[in-house]
Design a protein around this motif. Sequence first.
Motif, PDB file in Angstrom:
ATOM      1  N   ALA A  53       0.823  -1.207   0.000  1.00  0.00           N
ATOM      2  CA  ALA A  53       0.000   0.000   0.000  1.00  0.00           C
ATOM      3  C   ALA A  53       0.861   1.264   0.000  1.00  0.00           C
ATOM      4  CB  ALA A  53      -0.915   0.007   1.215  1.00  0.00           C
ATOM      5  N   ASP A  54       0.335   2.297  -0.629  1.00  0.00           N
ATOM      6  CA  ASP A  54       0.941   3.627  -0.595  1.00  0.00           C
ATOM      7  C   ASP A  54       0.147   4.441   0.418  1.00  0.00           C
ATOM      8  OD1 ASP A  54       1.873   6.201  -0.961  1.00  0.00           O
ATOM      9  OD2 ASP A  54       1.394   6.283  -3.103  1.00  0.00           O
ATOM     10  N   VAL A  55       0.796   4.804   1.524  1.00  0.00           N
ATOM     11  CA  VAL A  55       0.117   5.554   2.585  1.00  0.00           C
ATOM     12  C   VAL A  55       0.519   7.024   2.601  1.00  0.00           C
ATOM     13  CG1 VAL A  55      -0.234   3.526   4.051  1.00  0.00           C
ATOM     14  CG2 VAL A  55       1.843   4.899   4.320  1.00  0.00           C
ATOM     15  N   SER A  56       1.201   7.481   1.548  1.00  0.00           N
ATOM     16  CA  SER A  56       1.724   8.846   1.536  1.00  0.00           C
ATOM     17  C   SER A  56       0.624   9.907   1.605  1.00  0.00           C
ATOM     18  CB  SER A  56       2.607   9.077   0.310  1.00  0.00           C
ATOM     19  OG  SER A  56       1.862   8.902  -0.878  1.00  0.00           O
ATOM     20  N   GLU A  57      -0.567   9.610   1.139  1.00  0.00           N
ATOM     21  CA  GLU A  57      -1.674  10.568   1.178  1.00  0.00           C
ATOM     22  C   GLU A  57      -2.654  10.287   2.316  1.00  0.00           C
ATOM     23  OE1 GLU A  57      -1.790  13.249  -0.853  1.00  0.00           O
ATOM     24  OE2 GLU A  57       0.149  12.588  -1.626  1.00  0.00           O
ATOM     25  N   HIS A  59      -4.053  10.034   6.121  1.00  0.00           N
ATOM     26  CA  HIS A  59      -3.880  10.805   7.352  1.00  0.00           C
ATOM     27  C   HIS A  59      -4.353   9.967   8.534  1.00  0.00           C
ATOM     28  CE1 HIS A  59      -2.908  14.363   5.055  1.00  0.00           C
ATOM     29  NE2 HIS A  59      -3.947  14.097   4.291  1.00  0.00           N
ATOM     30  N   PRO A  60      -3.542   9.881   9.590  1.00  0.00           N
ATOM     31  CA  PRO A  60      -3.954   9.072  10.732  1.00  0.00           C
ATOM     32  C   PRO A  60      -5.210   9.633  11.393  1.00  0.00           C
ATOM     33  CG  PRO A  60      -1.892  10.238  11.198  1.00  0.00           C
ATOM     34  CD  PRO A  60      -2.253  10.524   9.789  1.00  0.00           C
ATOM     35  N   PRO A  95      -0.974   1.345   9.477  1.00  0.00           N
ATOM     36  CA  PRO A  95      -0.090   2.346  10.077  1.00  0.00           C
ATOM     37  C   PRO A  95       0.504   3.282   9.026  1.00  0.00           C
ATOM     38  CG  PRO A  95       0.910   0.162  10.220  1.00  0.00           C
ATOM     39  CD  PRO A  95      -0.423   0.002   9.572  1.00  0.00           C
ATOM     40  N   VAL A  96       0.465   4.567   9.341  1.00  0.00           N
ATOM     41  CA  VAL A  96       1.124   5.554   8.483  1.00  0.00           C
ATOM     42  C   VAL A  96       2.388   6.071   9.161  1.00  0.00           C
ATOM     43  CG1 VAL A  96      -0.943   6.197   7.225  1.00  0.00           C
ATOM     44  CG2 VAL A  96      -0.360   7.433   9.294  1.00  0.00           C
ATOM     45  N   GLU A  97       2.482   5.879  10.446  1.00  0.00           N
ATOM     46  CA  GLU A  97       3.681   6.202  11.226  1.00  0.00           C
ATOM     47  C   GLU A  97       3.831   5.138  12.303  1.00  0.00           C
ATOM     48  OE1 GLU A  97       6.021   8.529  10.871  1.00  0.00           O
ATOM     49  OE2 GLU A  97       5.030   9.402   9.134  1.00  0.00           O
ATOM     50  N   VAL A  98       5.073   4.851  12.666  1.00  0.00           N
ATOM     51  CA  VAL A  98       5.336   3.881  13.727  1.00  0.00           C
ATOM     52  C   VAL A  98       6.546   4.335  14.523  1.00  0.00           C
ATOM     53  CG1 VAL A  98       6.689   2.399  12.187  1.00  0.00           C
ATOM     54  CG2 VAL A  98       5.723   1.438  14.256  1.00  0.00           C
ATOM     55  N   GLU A  99       6.436   4.227  15.832  1.00  0.00           N
ATOM     56  CA  GLU A  99       7.553   4.518  16.728  1.00  0.00           C
ATOM     57  C   GLU A  99       7.709   3.319  17.656  1.00  0.00           C
ATOM     58  OE1 GLU A  99       6.851   8.181  18.813  1.00  0.00           O
ATOM     59  OE2 GLU A  99       6.196   9.178  16.974  1.00  0.00           O
ATOM     60  N   VAL A 100       8.947   2.897  17.864  1.00  0.00           N
ATOM     61  CA  VAL A 100       9.240   1.733  18.693  1.00  0.00           C
ATOM     62  C   VAL A 100      10.261   2.131  19.751  1.00  0.00           C
ATOM     63  CG1 VAL A 100      10.054  -0.652  18.706  1.00  0.00           C
ATOM     64  CG2 VAL A 100       8.819   0.220  16.704  1.00  0.00           C
ATOM     65  N   ALA A 114      -4.499   4.906   9.968  1.00  0.00           N
ATOM     66  CA  ALA A 114      -5.510   5.471   9.079  1.00  0.00           C
ATOM     67  C   ALA A 114      -6.402   4.328   8.613  1.00  0.00           C
ATOM     68  CB  ALA A 114      -4.851   6.144   7.882  1.00  0.00           C
ATOM     69  N   ASP A 115      -7.590   4.678   8.145  1.00  0.00           N
ATOM     70  CA  ASP A 115      -8.448   3.665   7.545  1.00  0.00           C
ATOM     71  C   ASP A 115      -7.796   3.179   6.260  1.00  0.00           C
ATOM     72  OD1 ASP A 115     -10.405   3.831   9.517  1.00  0.00           O
ATOM     73  OD2 ASP A 115     -11.455   5.453   8.470  1.00  0.00           O
ATOM     74  N   LEU A 116      -7.859   1.895   6.013  1.00  0.00           N
ATOM     75  CA  LEU A 116      -7.246   1.307   4.821  1.00  0.00           C
ATOM     76  C   LEU A 116      -7.803   1.941   3.551  1.00  0.00           C
ATOM     77  CD1 LEU A 116      -5.271  -0.788   3.732  1.00  0.00           C
ATOM     78  CD2 LEU A 116      -7.087  -2.493   3.885  1.00  0.00           C
ATOM     79  N   THR A 117      -9.034   2.422   3.604  1.00  0.00           N
ATOM     80  CA  THR A 117      -9.643   3.050   2.432  1.00  0.00           C
ATOM     81  C   THR A 117      -8.933   4.342   2.040  1.00  0.00           C
ATOM     82  OG1 THR A 117     -11.254   4.187   3.835  1.00  0.00           O
ATOM     83  CG2 THR A 117     -11.918   2.065   2.887  1.00  0.00           C
ATOM     84  N   GLN A 118      -8.162   4.936   2.947  1.00  0.00           N
ATOM     85  CA  GLN A 118      -7.408   6.151   2.627  1.00  0.00           C
ATOM     86  C   GLN A 118      -6.095   5.849   1.908  1.00  0.00           C
ATOM     87  OE1 GLN A 118      -6.678   8.793   5.844  1.00  0.00           O
ATOM     88  NE2 GLN A 118      -8.843   9.107   6.283  1.00  0.00           N
ATOM     89  N   ALA A 119      -5.653   4.615   1.976  1.00  0.00           N
ATOM     90  CA  ALA A 119      -4.403   4.221   1.319  1.00  0.00           C
ATOM     91  C   ALA A 119      -4.698   3.755  -0.101  1.00  0.00           C
ATOM     92  CB  ALA A 119      -3.727   3.100   2.104  1.00  0.00           C
TER      93      ALA A 119
END
Length: 151
Positions: A53-57, A59-60, A95-100, A114-119
Motif C-alpha cells: 500500500a501507498d500511505v503517503s496521502e 492521514h492518521p 499504520p502511516v507512522e510507527v515509533e518503537v 488510518a483507515d485502509l480506504t485512505q491508502a
Amino acid sequence: MVGDIGDELRARRQGESGHRTVPHTADTRVQAWGTTRERCLAEAVRGMVEAFADVSEAHPSGVERVRLGPGGDEELLTALLDEVIYRVEVAGRIPVEVEVEPSGGGLEVRLSLADLTQATVTGAAPKGVSWQGLRLGPDPYGWSCSVIVDV
C-alpha cells in the motif's frame, strides 16, 4: 527506500535507517536496517506496509499503543508485524507512522493508524510472517533484519 546495495551501504555508513522489499516465491521478503534495534523494527513495519500500500496521502485518524514482550529479537519482530497484519485484516486500519521504544525486555510501540480506504492498495495484503529465513540482529552498522511476509 534505498535504490540498490551500494546506496544502502552508503546510507548505513551515514547512520540512516531504511528498508527494501525483495520478491520471494509467492511472498515478499522485507529487509530493514537501523542504527538501533527499535529503528530497524520500525523500518520493517514501514517496509511491510509499503509492499502492499501507498500511505503517503493517508492521514492518521487515531493512535494505538501496543506493548510487546519480553522476548527474543525474532519473536518481537514477528509479534510486531503480526500486530500490524491483525489491524489490517480485522479492523481495516493501516499504520502511516510507527515509533518503537524498548520497554523492560520488550517493546512499547506507537502506531498512528488510518483507515485502509485512505491508502492506495498496490498489492496483496500480508497474511502472516514466516519463521523461515527470519533474522534480526546487530551488524557492523547497527541492526538489520530480514523477514518473509506471506501474502
